[in-house]
Design a protein around this motif. Structure first.
Motif, mmCIF file in Angstrom:
data_model
loop_
_atom_site.group_PDB
_atom_site.id
_atom_site.type_symbol
_atom_site.label_atom_id
_atom_site.label_comp_id
_atom_site.label_asym_id
_atom_site.label_seq_id
_atom_site.Cartn_x
_atom_site.Cartn_y
_atom_site.Cartn_z
ATOM 1 N N THR A 343 26.077 33.494 35.417
ATOM 2 C CA THR A 343 26.234 34.737 34.932
ATOM 3 C C THR A 343 26.540 35.245 33.783
ATOM 4 O OG1 THR A 343 28.794 34.761 35.038
ATOM 5 C CG2 THR A 343 27.965 35.190 37.117
ATOM 6 N N VAL A 344 26.177 36.375 33.212
ATOM 7 C CA VAL A 344 26.126 36.659 31.644
ATOM 8 C C VAL A 344 27.087 38.021 31.498
ATOM 9 C CG1 VAL A 344 24.945 37.550 29.797
ATOM 10 C CG2 VAL A 344 23.909 35.616 31.207
ATOM 11 N N GLY A 345 27.948 38.116 30.627
ATOM 12 C CA GLY A 345 28.755 39.062 30.345
ATOM 13 C C GLY A 345 29.256 39.193 28.951
ATOM 14 N N SER A 346 29.887 39.800 28.396
ATOM 15 C CA SER A 346 30.278 40.091 27.128
ATOM 16 C C SER A 346 31.981 39.610 26.873
ATOM 17 C CB SER A 346 30.118 41.300 26.559
ATOM 18 O OG SER A 346 30.540 41.526 25.184
ATOM 19 N N THR A 347 32.783 40.485 27.372
ATOM 20 C CA THR A 347 34.135 40.103 27.509
ATOM 21 C C THR A 347 34.606 40.228 29.026
ATOM 22 O OG1 THR A 347 34.712 42.432 27.341
ATOM 23 C CG2 THR A 347 34.713 41.194 25.373
ATOM 24 N N ILE A 348 33.907 40.795 29.935
ATOM 25 C CA ILE A 348 33.940 40.568 31.389
ATOM 26 C C ILE A 348 32.683 40.150 32.054
ATOM 27 C CG2 ILE A 348 34.450 42.050 33.442
ATOM 28 C CD1 ILE A 348 35.847 44.035 31.543
ATOM 29 N N TRP A 349 33.029 39.221 32.803
ATOM 30 C CA TRP A 349 31.972 38.549 33.796
ATOM 31 C C TRP A 349 31.840 39.250 35.202
ATOM 32 C CZ3 TRP A 349 34.192 36.867 29.526
ATOM 33 C CH2 TRP A 349 33.312 36.340 28.265
ATOM 34 N N PRO A 350 30.450 39.000 35.641
ATOM 35 C CA PRO A 350 30.588 39.770 37.001
ATOM 36 C C PRO A 350 30.815 38.595 38.064
ATOM 37 C CG PRO A 350 28.311 39.212 36.063
ATOM 38 C CD PRO A 350 29.439 39.084 35.019
ATOM 39 N N PRO A 351 30.963 39.164 39.446
ATOM 40 C CA PRO A 351 30.881 38.053 40.575
ATOM 41 C C PRO A 351 29.704 37.259 40.591
ATOM 42 C CG PRO A 351 31.456 40.351 41.190
ATOM 43 C CD PRO A 351 30.739 40.615 39.771
ATOM 44 N N MET A 352 29.926 36.083 41.017
ATOM 45 C CA MET A 352 28.736 35.139 41.337
ATOM 46 C C MET A 352 28.620 34.899 42.738
ATOM 47 S SD MET A 352 28.479 31.129 40.227
ATOM 48 C CE MET A 352 28.368 31.490 38.508
ATOM 49 N N GLY A 353 27.234 35.028 43.221
ATOM 50 C CA GLY A 353 26.956 34.833 44.600
ATOM 51 C C GLY A 353 27.701 35.673 45.623
ATOM 52 N N SER A 354 28.656 35.483 46.506
ATOM 53 C CA SER A 354 29.233 36.465 47.551
ATOM 54 C C SER A 354 30.443 37.185 46.774
ATOM 55 C CB SER A 354 29.677 35.861 48.853
ATOM 56 O OG SER A 354 30.527 34.884 48.430
ATOM 57 N N GLY A 355 31.042 36.447 45.606
ATOM 58 C CA GLY A 355 32.235 37.011 44.932
ATOM 59 C C GLY A 355 33.288 36.120 45.288
ATOM 60 N N LYS A 356 33.039 35.258 46.286
ATOM 61 C CA LYS A 356 34.026 34.512 46.911
ATOM 62 C C LYS A 356 34.251 32.947 46.245
ATOM 63 C CE LYS A 356 35.152 37.214 50.577
ATOM 64 N NZ LYS A 356 34.786 37.110 52.258
ATOM 65 N N PHE A 357 35.433 32.414 46.031
ATOM 66 C CA PHE A 357 35.509 31.179 45.507
ATOM 67 C C PHE A 357 34.994 30.191 46.675
ATOM 68 C CE2 PHE A 357 38.773 32.572 42.769
ATOM 69 C CZ PHE A 357 38.266 32.536 41.530
ATOM 70 N N ALA A 358 34.566 28.942 46.224
ATOM 71 C CA ALA A 358 33.588 27.816 46.902
ATOM 72 C C ALA A 358 34.513 27.608 48.208
ATOM 73 C CB ALA A 358 33.464 26.760 46.224
ATOM 74 N N ASN A 359 35.888 27.532 48.220
ATOM 75 C CA ASN A 359 36.513 27.106 49.460
ATOM 76 C C ASN A 359 36.880 28.039 50.366
ATOM 77 O OD1 ASN A 359 36.595 24.509 48.886
ATOM 78 N ND2 ASN A 359 38.318 24.570 47.358
ATOM 79 N N ALA A 360 36.489 29.675 50.116
ATOM 80 C CA ALA A 360 36.748 30.438 50.866
ATOM 81 C C ALA A 360 35.837 30.811 52.016
ATOM 82 C CB ALA A 360 36.835 31.943 50.116
ATOM 83 N N ALA A 361 36.192 31.192 52.988
ATOM 84 C CA ALA A 361 35.259 31.673 54.184
ATOM 85 C C ALA A 361 34.250 32.795 53.463
ATOM 86 C CB ALA A 361 35.949 32.220 55.366
ATOM 87 N N GLY A 362 32.786 32.574 53.664
ATOM 88 C CA GLY A 362 32.037 33.573 53.249
ATOM 89 C C GLY A 362 31.402 33.342 51.904
#
Length: 418
Positions: A343-362
Motif C-alpha cells: 500500500t501507499v499513503g502519506s499519513t494514513i494508509w489504506p486497507p490491504m487485500g480484504s482489509g482483514k488481518f492474516a489470521n482472521a476469517a476472510g
C-alpha cells in the motif's frame, strides 16, 4: 520491496477475468482521430492550477504532450471499446508502442502457463451479451490522455510506481510511504506463478491514500547496489488517481534501476509487448470476492527466449524484452521472488487485500505459489515472511498442502501507525 482462510460456508470461485466487464461499448475509429486532435489542441493554461489537476508547469505539460505524440506515433487502430471510465483502442500488434524498434514479435513459450483449477479465462461480457474484445492481430491499448497525465506533477511522477516516489519533486513527504506484508526467497529463478484472491479495498484519496495492491515481484538484485535492482511485476491494484476508477485493475510494472529513472505501468510507455487480444492491462476487473465467494486469478512470469513472458489465467499475454534491463540481472534471470501486498499513503494508509488481518476469517491469500527453475519447471519455494508494518498488515507463515501447494494469508486494515 517491500492465508489462506475462508469464512465458514465460503465458496471458492475461479474467475476468469476477461478483457472487460459487462458495461463495455464499442467505439468507432473516428474516436481515435478526435483523441489525437485533443492532444494537439490541449493548452497548459486549461490544466495548471485547475481543480483535479496537478501538472506543475507549462514545461511539464509540454513534456506530457510530447510523450503522447511520440507514444502514439505510427499506431494503427482497428476500432475499440469503452469500459469503466476508460477507452481501449484495438491497435495492431506490430504498431503498439512497445513494439517500436523491434525487428519481429517474439513467439510465446510452447508450454501452457500454470493454471488454478478449471479454466480461468471466460469470454468477455457486454450489455448485449456478445463477446467484446479486439479482433485477431490487434491488442487492447488503454488510451493514455492528457487529462490522466495532468493529474500528476510531471511525466516522471506519472511513470513512478507511486507519485510519492519522486523524491526530488516531493521533499515535503517523508519516506517510506510504501508499506508491505509479503513473503520472499533469494533463489535463482526464471519467473513463477500463483493464484491471488481479488478484493476492492477502499482508497480514501482525500486522506492522501494512494493505492493498495497484491502482486508478484521477480527481482534482480546486486549486493550493496540498490540502484541495480530490477523487477518484473504483476497483480491487481486499486489506484483511483491513476485509473479513474475505484475498482481493482489488472496491472504490470517494471523497473531497470530501482524505480528511479525507468519503469511504467502497463502499456503507458514503450516497454511491454502484448500479443493477447483479450486481456486488457489497466482494465477494471468485473468481479471481486465477497463474504460468500472468493474470486481468484492466476498470474505468472516466465523468462523464456530472452523475454519475461506474462501469463494471466491460461494465456500468454505478452512480454518485457530482456533488453529493457540493459545487461543487468534480469537480462539473465532473477535472483529473488516476492509475493504479497503493498500500500501507499502519506499519513494514513489504506486497507490491504480484504482489509482483514492474516489470521482472521476472510483474509486475502495467495496459493499455488511456485517458481520456475532453469529447465522452466515449476517448483516448490521456501518462503520467509517479512512484516515491516505489523500494526497495520500481517501475513501468515507459508504452509503447504497437496491441494493448495504453497500458500499464505495476508492483509490488514491500514491506519495511521503503519
Amino acid at each position: 520491496m517491500r492465508k489462506w482462510m475462508f469464512a465458514a460456508g465460503g465458496l471458492l470461485s475461479l474467475l476468469a477475468l476477461s478483457a472487460e466487464p459487462a458495461a463495455a461499448q464499442s467505439i468507432q475509429a473516428a474516436s481515435y482521430a478526435q483523441f489525437q486532435q485533443s492532444v494537439t489542441g490541449a493548452r497548459a493554461q486549461d490544466y495548471i492550477g485547475h481543480p483535479g489537476f496537478k501538472v506543475q508547469s507549462a514545461a511539464a505539460f509540454e513534456e506530457m504532450r510530447g510523450h503522447l505524440q511520440q507514444m502514439y506515433s505510427g499506431v494503427v487502430t482497428r476500432g475499440g471499446y469503452t469500459q469503466d471510465n476508460a477507452t481501449f483502442d484495438c491497435v495492431t500488434v506490430a504498431s503498439q508502442p512497445g513494439a517500436s524498434g523491434l525487428r519481429q514479435i517474439a513467439a510465446p513459450p510452447s508450454l501452457s502457463p500454470a493454471s488454478a483449477e478449471g479454466r480461468s479465462h471466460l469470454e468477455p461480457e457486454t450489455l448485449t451479451g456478445n463477446a467484446q474484445h479486439c479482433s485477431s492481430g490487434t491488442i487492447p491499448l488503454r488510451r493514455v490522455t492528457i487529462d490522466q497525465l495532468a493529474r500528476f506533477r510531471t511525466l516522471r511522477e506519472f511513470f513512478h510506481k507511486s507519485p510519492f516516489d519522486a523524491h526530488v519533486l516531493r521533499p515535503d513527504i517523508a519516506q517510506p510511504q510504501h508499506k508491505y506484508a509479503f513473503t520472499y526467497q533469494y533463489v535463482t529463478n526464471y519467473g513463477g506463478s500463483s493464484a491471488i484472491s481479488v478484493y476492492d479495498p477502499v482508497i480514501k484519496t482525500a486522506n492522501d491514500e494512494v493505492f493498495s495492491l497484491t502482486q508478484h515481484w521477480y527481482v534482480g538484485t546486486v549486493s550493496n547496489d540498490d540502484a541495480a535492482t530490477q523487477t518484473a511485476e504483476t497483480g491487481w491494484q486499486v489506484f483511483p488517481e491513476f485509473y479513474n476508477t475505484t475498482k481493482p485493475v489488472l496491472f504490470i510494472y517494471y523497473t531497470a534501476d530501482d524505480y528511479n529513472n525507468t519503469g511504467c505501468y502497463n502499456l503507458t510507455c514503450k516497454a511491454f509487448v502484448q500479443i493477447s487480444n483479450t486481456w486488457a492491462l489497466g482494465g477494471a476487473m468485473p468481479h471481486v470476492s465477497t463474504a460468500t465467494s472468493v474470486v481468484q486469478v492466476q498470474f505468472g512470469y516466465y523468462f523464456h527466449g530472452g523475454n519475461w513472458w506474462l501469463s494471466i489465467g491460461n494465456d500468454w499475454v505478452g512480454y518485457y524484452p530482456a533488453t529493457l534491463y540493459k545487461g543487468g540481472q534480469l537480462s539473465k534471470a532473477a535472483n529473488l521472488i516476492e509475493y504479497g501486498g503493498e500500500t501507499v499513503g502519506s499519513t494514513i494508509w489504506p486497507p490491504m487485500g480484504s482489509g482483514k488481518f492474516a489470521n482472521a476469517a476472510g483474509a486475502s491469500y495467495q496459493h499455488k505459489i511456485q517458481y520456475r527453475n532453469g529447465a522452466g519447471k515449476l517448483v516448490k519455494p521456501s518462503l520467509t515472511v517479512d512484516l515491516p508494518s505489523p500494526a497495520c498488515y500481517t501475513a501468515t507463515v507459508p504452509a503447504f498442502s497437496a491441494k493448495w501447494l504453497t500458500y499464505f494469508n495476508y492483509g490488514g486494515p491500514g491506519g495511521t501507525k503503519c
